[in-house]
Design an enzyme around this catalytic site. Structure first.
Site, short mmCIF file in Angstrom:
data_model
loop_
_atom_site.label_atom_id
_atom_site.label_comp_id
_atom_site.label_asym_id
_atom_site.label_seq_id
_atom_site.Cartn_x
_atom_site.Cartn_y
_atom_site.Cartn_z
N LEU A 92 0.84 -1.20 0.00
CA LEU A 92 0.00 0.00 0.00
C LEU A 92 0.87 1.24 0.00
O LEU A 92 1.94 1.27 0.63
CB LEU A 92 -0.89 0.01 1.25
CG LEU A 92 -1.81 -1.20 1.41
CD1 LEU A 92 -2.80 -0.96 2.54
CD2 LEU A 92 -2.54 -1.53 0.12
N GLY A 137 1.20 -5.26 1.08
CA GLY A 137 0.12 -5.33 0.09
C GLY A 137 0.54 -6.02 -1.20
O GLY A 137 -0.30 -6.60 -1.90
N ASN A 160 4.85 -7.72 6.27
CA ASN A 160 5.76 -7.11 7.26
C ASN A 160 5.09 -6.04 8.11
O ASN A 160 5.78 -5.21 8.72
CB ASN A 160 6.96 -6.49 6.52
CG ASN A 160 6.53 -5.35 5.59
OD1 ASN A 160 5.37 -5.24 5.23
ND2 ASN A 160 7.46 -4.48 5.23
N GLU A 161 3.75 -6.03 8.15
CA GLU A 161 3.02 -4.92 8.79
C GLU A 161 3.49 -4.63 10.22
O GLU A 161 3.62 -3.46 10.60
CB GLU A 161 1.50 -5.21 8.79
CG GLU A 161 0.82 -4.93 7.46
CD GLU A 161 1.05 -6.02 6.41
OE1 GLU A 161 1.73 -7.02 6.72
OE2 GLU A 161 0.55 -5.86 5.29
N1 CO8 Z 1 4.54 3.68 -0.04
C1 CO8 Z 1 4.96 4.91 -0.43
N2 CO8 Z 1 6.19 5.15 -0.92
C2 CO8 Z 1 7.05 4.10 -1.01
C3 CO8 Z 1 6.68 2.81 -0.61
C4 CO8 Z 1 5.36 2.60 -0.10
N3 CO8 Z 1 4.89 1.42 0.28
N4 CO8 Z 1 7.72 2.00 -0.80
C5 CO8 Z 1 8.72 2.76 -1.32
N5 CO8 Z 1 8.32 4.03 -1.43
C6 CO8 Z 1 9.07 5.15 -2.00
C7 CO8 Z 1 10.37 5.40 -1.24
O1 CO8 Z 1 10.19 6.21 -0.11
C8 CO8 Z 1 11.20 6.07 -2.31
O2 CO8 Z 1 10.80 7.41 -2.41
P1 CO8 Z 1 11.87 8.58 -2.82
O3 CO8 Z 1 12.39 8.16 -4.17
O4 CO8 Z 1 11.06 9.82 -2.81
O5 CO8 Z 1 12.96 8.55 -1.77
C9 CO8 Z 1 10.75 5.37 -3.60
O6 CO8 Z 1 9.47 4.80 -3.32
C10 CO8 Z 1 11.68 4.25 -4.04
O7 CO8 Z 1 11.87 3.38 -2.95
P2 CO8 Z 1 13.25 2.67 -2.63
O8 CO8 Z 1 14.37 3.61 -2.88
O9 CO8 Z 1 13.17 2.09 -1.27
O10 CO8 Z 1 13.26 1.55 -3.77
P3 CO8 Z 1 14.10 0.19 -3.77
O11 CO8 Z 1 13.96 -0.34 -5.14
O12 CO8 Z 1 15.47 0.40 -3.21
O13 CO8 Z 1 13.31 -0.77 -2.74
C11 CO8 Z 1 11.34 -1.79 -1.81
C12 CO8 Z 1 12.05 -1.24 -3.06
C13 CO8 Z 1 12.08 -3.04 -1.31
C14 CO8 Z 1 9.93 -2.17 -2.19
C15 CO8 Z 1 11.37 -0.73 -0.68
O14 CO8 Z 1 10.94 0.51 -1.24
C16 CO8 Z 1 10.49 -1.02 0.47
O15 CO8 Z 1 10.82 -1.88 1.29
N6 CO8 Z 1 9.36 -0.30 0.58
C17 CO8 Z 1 8.47 -0.40 1.72
C18 CO8 Z 1 7.58 -1.57 1.59
C19 CO8 Z 1 6.62 -1.66 2.72
O16 CO8 Z 1 7.02 -1.83 3.88
N7 CO8 Z 1 5.33 -1.55 2.44
C20 CO8 Z 1 4.31 -1.63 3.44
C21 CO8 Z 1 3.12 -0.81 3.07
S1 CO8 Z 1 1.79 -1.10 4.21
C22 CO8 Z 1 0.83 -2.30 3.46
O17 CO8 Z 1 0.99 -2.64 2.31
C23 CO8 Z 1 -0.24 -2.99 4.24
C24 CO8 Z 1 -0.97 -2.17 5.19
C25 CO8 Z 1 -2.01 -2.99 5.93
C26 CO8 Z 1 -3.09 -2.24 6.64
C27 CO8 Z 1 -2.71 -1.34 7.70
C28 CO8 Z 1 -3.77 -0.92 8.65
C29 CO8 Z 1 -3.42 0.39 9.32
#
Ligand code: CO8
Length: 287
Positions: A92, A137, A160-161
């Site tokens: 998400l 997500g 990983n929430e």
């Molecule tokens: N949302 C918004 N922005 C994001 C997200 C995300 N999920 N993931 C990455 N970004 C952004 C980064 O901040 C970065 O922004 P900027 O360029 O402005 O600095 C850009 O995207 C690129 O990210 P990375 O540099 O980290 O890219 P990499 O290719 O190095 O890594 C990954 C990719 C491995 C996917 C890494 O970005 C990552 O680990 N992201 C976070 C993933 C995560 O933890 N997602 C959880 C989201 S919560 C969810 O899905 C479930 C919620 C359930 C319900 C909750 C109830 C309250």
């Protein structure tokens, strides 16, 4: 000619798509939907750089595409994948949950519910060709499919929430429980564990490992080929009977689930966790 939706836009067809594939009417910018006319296999590609984080518009694009496939009687299966070379979906879009606007965050969560109901309960067979990292997500989307082929060994997958200080909803849990046993699900969710491809294969979180995206797609097509001689209605009813409890819970409790999400996401402690996590993402090593 196939009797596809009247909203077909042939210009969406990617140059790399086989000659017999044609584009359907999914949102050109955020998702690409094409269907192979010979095999009836559709490919739905998420295309929201840089990491396919699921915001309202991407979810709406996915929902529209899934509905088109449901309405298309010639669809024999769907492969869900990503246009990114390294990320299937980052889950998400945290910006949808951080300091959320009331109307938008409601629409966001309701659309996520809808996408899950459509994907987890699709009448056609589904495979995730996971060609990159698949946290939260992203993992949910792949778990909603019936089969997972993941490019390895360098990528990770998991719910990983808890690591973000948030709680995966019941239907996220049901999706993992549909793939791996209760004990493994509890351990994976409570620790917020991200699995390597090899670890995910070992516990059954994914079904096959692929060397690259083309290999993942080929393996996904082979899986879908298993249904060539299976009666589609028998297949569909078997799947839906197995998935009925999870589907039924969300169908009956959409409002409750939305309210739980809204009250949770608006708590100061959750906002503070999300803020810290966003900061950590922006400041991570290598930037
Ligand atoms: N949302 C918004 N922005 C994001 C997200 C995300 N999920 N993931 C990455 N970004 C952004 C980064 O901040 C970065 O922004 P900027 O360029 O402005 O600095 C850009 O995207 C690129 O990210 P990375 O540099 O980290 O890219 P990499 O290719 O190095 O890594 C990954 C990719 C491995 C996917 C890494 O970005 C990552 O680990 N992201 C976070 C993933 C995560 O933890 N997602 C959880 C989201 S919560 C969810 O899905 C479930 C919620 C359930 C319900 C909750 C109830 C309250």
């Amino acid at each position: 000619m196939m009797n596809l939706s009247s909203r077909i836009r042939p210009s969406l067809l990617k140059a790399v798509a086989p000659a017999c594939a044609r584009a359907m009417s999914a949102d050109a910018k955020l998702v690409d939907l094409s269907i192979n006319e010979k095999t009836g296999i559709a490919t739905l590609t998420m295309n929201r750089p840089p990491v396919n984080s699921l915001n309202l518009e991407l979810l709406q694009g996915l929902s529209k595409a899934l509905q088109e496939l449901e309405d298309n009687r010639k669809c024999r299966g769907m492969i869900l994948t990503s246009s990114s070379p390294t990320v299937f979906s980052a889950g998400l879009d945290i910006m949808e949950m951080y300091k959320p606007k009331p109307d938008r965050v409601k629409a966001f969560w309701s659309t996520l519910q809808e996408v899950w109901l459509q994907l987890f309960g699709s009448s056609y067979p589904t495979v995730a060709a996971i060609n990159g990292h698949s946290p939260a997500g992203g993992c949910l989307l792949s778990l909603s499919c019936e089969y997972r082929v993941m490019v390895g060994p360098q990528y990770t997958i998991g719910l990983n929430e808890t690591k973000l200080g948030i709680v995966a909803p019941k239907w996220f849990m049901s999706s993992m429980l549909a793939a791996i046993p209760y004990r493994q699900t509890e351990l994976a969710l409570t620790t917020g564990r991200m699995f390597s491809t090899e670890e995910a294969l070992k516990i059954g979180l994914i079904d096959e490992v692929a060397t690259d995206k083309a290999d993942a797609i080929a393996k996904a097509e082979k899986f879908l080929g298993l249904f060539a001689k299976i009666h589609p209605v028998a297949r569909k009813l078997t799947k839906l009977n197995l998935r009925n409890d999870a589907l039924d819970w969300l169908q009956q409790n959409r409002e409750l689930d939305l309210n739980i999400f809204l009250s949770f996401v608006n708590q100061p402690i959750v906002q503070s966790s999300l803020e810290k996590y966003l900061e950590a993402l922006k400041n991570k090593q290598g930037k």
